[in-house]
Design a protein around this motif. Structure first.
Motif, PDB file in Angstrom:
ATOM      1  N   LEU A 107       0.826  -1.207   0.000  1.00  0.00           N
ATOM      2  CA  LEU A 107       0.000   0.000   0.000  1.00  0.00           C
ATOM      3  C   LEU A 107       0.861   1.256   0.000  1.00  0.00           C
ATOM      4  O   LEU A 107       0.550   2.239  -0.693  1.00  0.00           O
ATOM      5  CB  LEU A 107      -0.930  -0.006   1.218  1.00  0.00           C
ATOM      6  N   GLU A 108       1.939   1.254   0.764  1.00  0.00           N
ATOM      7  CA  GLU A 108       2.822   2.422   0.792  1.00  0.00           C
ATOM      8  C   GLU A 108       3.447   2.679  -0.577  1.00  0.00           C
ATOM      9  O   GLU A 108       3.573   3.841  -1.004  1.00  0.00           O
ATOM     10  CB  GLU A 108       3.914   2.219   1.838  1.00  0.00           C
ATOM     11  N   ALA A 109       3.842   1.618  -1.261  1.00  0.00           N
ATOM     12  CA  ALA A 109       4.413   1.788  -2.603  1.00  0.00           C
ATOM     13  C   ALA A 109       3.382   2.349  -3.572  1.00  0.00           C
ATOM     14  O   ALA A 109       3.693   3.224  -4.397  1.00  0.00           O
ATOM     15  CB  ALA A 109       4.952   0.456  -3.108  1.00  0.00           C
ATOM     16  N   GLY A 110       2.140   1.885  -3.491  1.00  0.00           N
ATOM     17  CA  GLY A 110       1.100   2.414  -4.354  1.00  0.00           C
ATOM     18  C   GLY A 110       0.792   3.866  -4.085  1.00  0.00           C
ATOM     19  O   GLY A 110       0.598   4.661  -5.014  1.00  0.00           O
ATOM     20  N   VAL A 111       0.755   4.254  -2.812  1.00  0.00           N
ATOM     21  CA  VAL A 111       0.495   5.657  -2.459  1.00  0.00           C
ATOM     22  C   VAL A 111       1.605   6.559  -2.966  1.00  0.00           C
ATOM     23  O   VAL A 111       1.356   7.643  -3.511  1.00  0.00           O
ATOM     24  CB  VAL A 111       0.310   5.781  -0.934  1.00  0.00           C
ATOM     25  N   ARG A 112       2.856   6.123  -2.804  1.00  0.00           N
ATOM     26  CA  ARG A 112       3.973   6.950  -3.278  1.00  0.00           C
ATOM     27  C   ARG A 112       3.927   7.126  -4.796  1.00  0.00           C
ATOM     28  O   ARG A 112       4.167   8.224  -5.315  1.00  0.00           O
ATOM     29  CB  ARG A 112       5.298   6.314  -2.878  1.00  0.00           C
ATOM     30  N   THR A 113       3.623   6.058  -5.514  1.00  0.00           N
ATOM     31  CA  THR A 113       3.582   6.142  -6.970  1.00  0.00           C
ATOM     32  C   THR A 113       2.487   7.081  -7.446  1.00  0.00           C
ATOM     33  O   THR A 113       2.706   7.924  -8.335  1.00  0.00           O
ATOM     34  CB  THR A 113       3.372   4.745  -7.574  1.00  0.00           C
ATOM     35  N   ILE A 114       1.294   6.976  -6.864  1.00  0.00           N
ATOM     36  CA  ILE A 114       0.193   7.843  -7.280  1.00  0.00           C
ATOM     37  C   ILE A 114       0.490   9.297  -6.931  1.00  0.00           C
ATOM     38  O   ILE A 114       0.232  10.214  -7.734  1.00  0.00           O
ATOM     39  CB  ILE A 114      -1.125   7.378  -6.637  1.00  0.00           C
ATOM     40  N   GLU A 115       1.042   9.549  -5.761  1.00  0.00           N
ATOM     41  CA  GLU A 115       1.365  10.927  -5.381  1.00  0.00           C
ATOM     42  C   GLU A 115       2.396  11.537  -6.324  1.00  0.00           C
ATOM     43  O   GLU A 115       2.293  12.721  -6.692  1.00  0.00           O
ATOM     44  CB  GLU A 115       1.876  10.961  -3.943  1.00  0.00           C
ATOM     45  N   ASP A 116       3.404  10.761  -6.714  1.00  0.00           N
ATOM     46  CA  ASP A 116       4.418  11.287  -7.632  1.00  0.00           C
ATOM     47  C   ASP A 116       3.820  11.592  -9.003  1.00  0.00           C
ATOM     48  O   ASP A 116       4.142  12.632  -9.610  1.00  0.00           O
ATOM     49  CB  ASP A 116       5.564  10.278  -7.772  1.00  0.00           C
ATOM     50  N   ARG A 117       2.954  10.727  -9.494  1.00  0.00           N
ATOM     51  CA  ARG A 117       2.380  10.954 -10.818  1.00  0.00           C
ATOM     52  C   ARG A 117       1.335  12.066 -10.811  1.00  0.00           C
ATOM     53  O   ARG A 117       1.167  12.765 -11.808  1.00  0.00           O
ATOM     54  CB  ARG A 117       1.770   9.659 -11.354  1.00  0.00           C
ATOM     55  N   LEU A 118       0.634  12.218  -9.697  1.00  0.00           N
ATOM     56  CA  LEU A 118      -0.326  13.318  -9.608  1.00  0.00           C
ATOM     57  C   LEU A 118       0.364  14.672  -9.559  1.00  0.00           C
ATOM     58  O   LEU A 118      -0.215  15.694  -9.976  1.00  0.00           O
ATOM     59  CB  LEU A 118      -1.213  13.155  -8.372  1.00  0.00           C
ATOM     60  N   SER A 119       1.587  14.720  -9.041  1.00  0.00           N
ATOM     61  CA  SER A 119       2.312  15.991  -8.956  1.00  0.00           C
ATOM     62  C   SER A 119       2.870  16.447 -10.297  1.00  0.00           C
ATOM     63  O   SER A 119       3.279  17.606 -10.421  1.00  0.00           O
ATOM     64  CB  SER A 119       3.461  15.866  -7.951  1.00  0.00           C
ATOM     65  N   LEU A 120       2.893  15.560 -11.306  1.00  0.00           N
ATOM     66  CA  LEU A 120       3.420  15.908 -12.618  1.00  0.00           C
ATOM     67  C   LEU A 120       2.305  16.455 -13.505  1.00  0.00           C
ATOM     68  O   LEU A 120       1.125  16.155 -13.314  1.00  0.00           O
ATOM     69  CB  LEU A 120       4.050  14.675 -13.272  1.00  0.00           C
ATOM     70  N   PRO A 131       7.825   6.752 -13.937  1.00  0.00           N
ATOM     71  CA  PRO A 131       6.670   7.005 -14.807  1.00  0.00           C
ATOM     72  C   PRO A 131       6.384   8.496 -14.910  1.00  0.00           C
ATOM     73  O   PRO A 131       6.771   9.291 -14.042  1.00  0.00           O
ATOM     74  CB  PRO A 131       5.542   6.253 -14.096  1.00  0.00           C
ATOM     75  N   GLY A 132       5.702   8.873 -15.957  1.00  0.00           N
ATOM     76  CA  GLY A 132       5.346  10.266 -16.160  1.00  0.00           C
ATOM     77  C   GLY A 132       3.975  10.584 -15.602  1.00  0.00           C
ATOM     78  O   GLY A 132       3.409   9.852 -14.773  1.00  0.00           O
ATOM     79  N   GLY A 133       3.428  11.702 -16.046  1.00  0.00           N
ATOM     80  CA  GLY A 133       2.101  12.087 -15.593  1.00  0.00           C
ATOM     81  C   GLY A 133       1.023  11.251 -16.240  1.00  0.00           C
ATOM     82  O   GLY A 133       1.268  10.471 -17.161  1.00  0.00           O
ATOM     83  N   TYR A 134      -0.201  11.416 -15.749  1.00  0.00           N
ATOM     84  CA  TYR A 134      -1.315  10.657 -16.305  1.00  0.00           C
ATOM     85  C   TYR A 134      -1.721  11.228 -17.661  1.00  0.00           C
ATOM     86  O   TYR A 134      -1.465  12.397 -17.974  1.00  0.00           O
ATOM     87  CB  TYR A 134      -2.493  10.659 -15.343  1.00  0.00           C
ATOM     88  N   ARG A 135      -2.356  10.400 -18.470  1.00  0.00           N
ATOM     89  CA  ARG A 135      -2.591  10.765 -19.868  1.00  0.00           C
ATOM     90  C   ARG A 135      -3.660  11.828 -20.037  1.00  0.00           C
ATOM     91  O   ARG A 135      -3.598  12.635 -20.958  1.00  0.00           O
ATOM     92  CB  ARG A 135      -2.983   9.515 -20.653  1.00  0.00           C
ATOM     93  N   SER A 136      -4.655  11.824 -19.180  1.00  0.00           N
ATOM     94  CA  SER A 136      -5.774  12.747 -19.357  1.00  0.00           C
ATOM     95  C   SER A 136      -6.248  13.240 -18.007  1.00  0.00           C
ATOM     96  O   SER A 136      -5.895  12.690 -16.957  1.00  0.00           O
ATOM     97  CB  SER A 136      -6.927  12.060 -20.108  1.00  0.00           C
ATOM     98  N   ARG A 137      -7.054  14.284 -18.036  1.00  0.00           N
ATOM     99  CA  ARG A 137      -7.650  14.810 -16.798  1.00  0.00           C
ATOM    100  C   ARG A 137      -8.590  13.791 -16.166  1.00  0.00           C
ATOM    101  O   ARG A 137      -8.699  13.724 -14.933  1.00  0.00           O
ATOM    102  CB  ARG A 137      -8.415  16.097 -17.101  1.00  0.00           C
ATOM    103  N   ARG A 138      -9.245  13.004 -16.982  1.00  0.00           N
ATOM    104  CA  ARG A 138     -10.162  11.978 -16.450  1.00  0.00           C
ATOM    105  C   ARG A 138      -9.389  10.934 -15.658  1.00  0.00           C
ATOM    106  O   ARG A 138      -9.813  10.565 -14.552  1.00  0.00           O
ATOM    107  CB  ARG A 138     -10.913  11.335 -17.606  1.00  0.00           C
ATOM    108  N   GLU A 139      -8.261  10.460 -16.204  1.00  0.00           N
ATOM    109  CA  GLU A 139      -7.460   9.484 -15.475  1.00  0.00           C
ATOM    110  C   GLU A 139      -6.856  10.106 -14.218  1.00  0.00           C
ATOM    111  O   GLU A 139      -6.760   9.460 -13.176  1.00  0.00           O
ATOM    112  CB  GLU A 139      -6.353   8.940 -16.384  1.00  0.00           C
TER     113      GLU A 139
END
Length: 543
Positions: A107-120, A131-139
């Protein structure tokens, strides 16, 4: 090279710490099956109550509370049955704690990954490592909601761990959930109920050294006679002295039967477990014992006769035999297996592939097999690989840890050592340096086979690359020494290669080129053959 991570040293994997063999209980009478059902069900109820008590104690559990639980169970069964139940309960609680910690780390690894991608920024491309940012605003919006869900689960899991609370289902949580999806599982309610009760039964006893045949509770004699010490409330079912029940059938272990017989004859500890396979309607008994710890074989000794490098894949093992100098010899081998179907089918497929690999290693005369020290535990999260569902399914289906443990256990019986190497860059560098040179007109070398060569060379301590690039300007070391060359102890390492007389091409007939190295024997302009001593005659003075 600064971005490459350091490669860990290879090591010899430790052998198995125990042995477990299983055989079928045949020729059981209806009375025998009735007694086994009653014993398993009664002891299973005691094990369920004991597990509930252990989970309620949490982190406040101590040796005194353990002894107290055993004293409470002794009059209800026997002292040895009580010891087996409490030990199994302790092991199950400890396993639940380890699984809980692994769940928190996931769970900690998943939270860190999502937080990093949301900040991009949305649409920003990633690199090979991040990984980079998410592809669309919906995602982006969907992942922000999932982040809140994971954070809530992480908070609950951390609170449970701090309080010493674990969630355990005797019989398996997956089977418990199947009760609500009987149509999808293809089961009726009665069939599910029979499987559920069979999984919750308890009929296993720990061995004792010095006792008759190595076990006082479940005893199997050298001639195959099996008997059970009945719990106190079921003592009226005994058909032998001292409250024992003797089964009508005989027990024989086909696999490792000689080792089992030696331990039984010497009264050494052997643990037994009796269980029912409801899908086949067959009774089985499993015998297990511990092996003495043996020192690991030195890696230099294991590599004396070469090594076989093995690359593990989702559907096959790619292997290649390397000599003591790290050169691939012969042709590569592939050992296929099918990891679909039931767990028993997958395990049988892996064992069959490893058996063929060990037979080939014995034929080659090697004493070592090199494998990668792989662990995809942190690589399976959906947050890291996102929509790459095929890749996630691929790495999830590879039996990395199970295959290596099974190989170590099977190789120990044949005298072959298993060497674990760092998996860093083996596939990439193997394909770069070995795939094309090893490809022939009649054989196409795959990337996996080239990786097997890289794995074997790393186990031997050789660099993966085939040869160094020659100096750029000329034949001397104008820009420095080669990175790979003969060691200081190699005789003749500074000498030139010997001159082999004779023609250098096949088009020259025999006998020609004998004087190829003698420049004076060749009539060339400027050579000494034309500088012979001669004197010009004087010009005539008269006609």
């Amino acid at each position: 090279m600064g971005g490459l991570r350091s490669v860990a040293a290879a090591f010899v994997a430790s052998g198995p710490s125990g042995v477990a063999v299983r055989t079928r209980l045949k020729q059981l009478t209806p009375g025998d099956e009735k007694v086994l059902l009653l014993v398993g069900g009664y002891l299973g109820s005691l094990a369920s109550k004991d597990l509930k008590t252990r989970c309620r104690d949490g982190l406040e559990h101590s040796g005194e509370s353990w002894a107290g639980r055993k004293r409470e169970l002794t009059p209800l069964s026997s002292s040895r049955w009580a010891g087996s139940i409490t030990k199994a309960t302790h092991d199950q609680w400890a396993l639940a704690r380890r699984c809980q910690l692994a769940h928190i780390q996931n769970l900690e690894a998943g939270v860190r990954t999502i937080e990093d991608r949301l900040s991009l920024p949305v649409g920003q491309k990633g690199t090979k490592k991040t990984p980079g940012g998410y592809r669309s605003r919906r995602e982006w919006h969907a992942k922000s909601r999932r982040l809140r869900v994971l954070q809530d689960r992480l908070t609950t899991a951390r609170a449970d761990r701090e309080a010493g609370l674990v969630h355990v289902a005797r019989g398996g949580r997956q089977l418990a959930r199947t009760r609500h999806h009987l149509d999808a599982a293809g089961l009726t309610e009665s069939a599910w109920r029979g499987r559920w009760e069979a999984e919750r039964w308890f009929c296993q006893a720990d061995g004792e050294s010095g006792k008759r045949y190595g076990n006082e509770t479940i005893r199997i004699s050298p001639d195959g006679e099996a008997s059970i010490k009945l719990p106190a409330p079921l003592a009226y079912l005994a058909n032998a002295p001292h409250g024992r029940y003797v089964l009508a059938g005989r027990v024989a272990f086909a696999h490792r039967g000689g080792e089992w017989a030696d331990r039984v004859a010497a009264n050494r500890a052997i643990a037994y477990r009796i269980h029912l396979d409801t899908s086949r309607d067959r009774w089985y008994v499993t015998a297990s014992w511990q092996l003495p710890l043996t020192p690991a074989l030195p890696i230099e000794t294991a590599l004396t006769h070469g090594v076989i490098g093995v690359d593990m894949n989702a559907d096959h093992l790619a292997a290649w035999h390397l000599d003591v100098h790290g050169n691939p010899t012969g042709s590569p081998r592939r050992f296929f297996y099918d990891l679909t179907g039931t767990a028993h089918h997958r395990d049988a497929q892996v064992r069959h592939a490893l058996t063929r690999l060990l037979h080939w290693a014995h034929t080659c005369g090697v004493k070592a097999i090199a494998v990668e020290d792989l662990d995809f535990a942190a690589e399976k999260t959906r947050e890291k690989h996102g929509r790459r569902t095929r890749f996630r399914r691929l790495i999830s289906g590879m039996p990395t840890a199970k295959l290596r443990a099974r190989l170590s256990s099977m190789a120990d019986a044949t005298g072959i050592a298993v060497i674990a190497v760092d998996p860093a860059y083996t596939s990439r560098w193997g394909a770069q340096h070995w795939q094309k040179p090893l490809t022939r007109t009649t054989r196409t070398t795959t990337r996996h086979e080239a990786a097997a060569v890289a794995i074997g060379r790393r186990a031997q301590g050789h660099p993966i690359r085939r040869r160094t690039t020659p100096p750029p300007q000329h034949r001397s070391d104008a820009v420095g020494h080669r990175t790979v060359q003969a060691g200081p102890g190699i005789l003749g390492r500074e000498e030139p290669r010997p001159r082999i007389p004779g023609p250098r091409t096949r088009s020259v007939p025999p006998g020609r080129g004998v004087n190829a190295g003698n420049q004076n024997a060749q009539h060339r302009p400027g050579r000494s053959t034309e500088h012979e001593t001669w004197q010009q005659d004087s010009l005539p003075l008269s006609p």
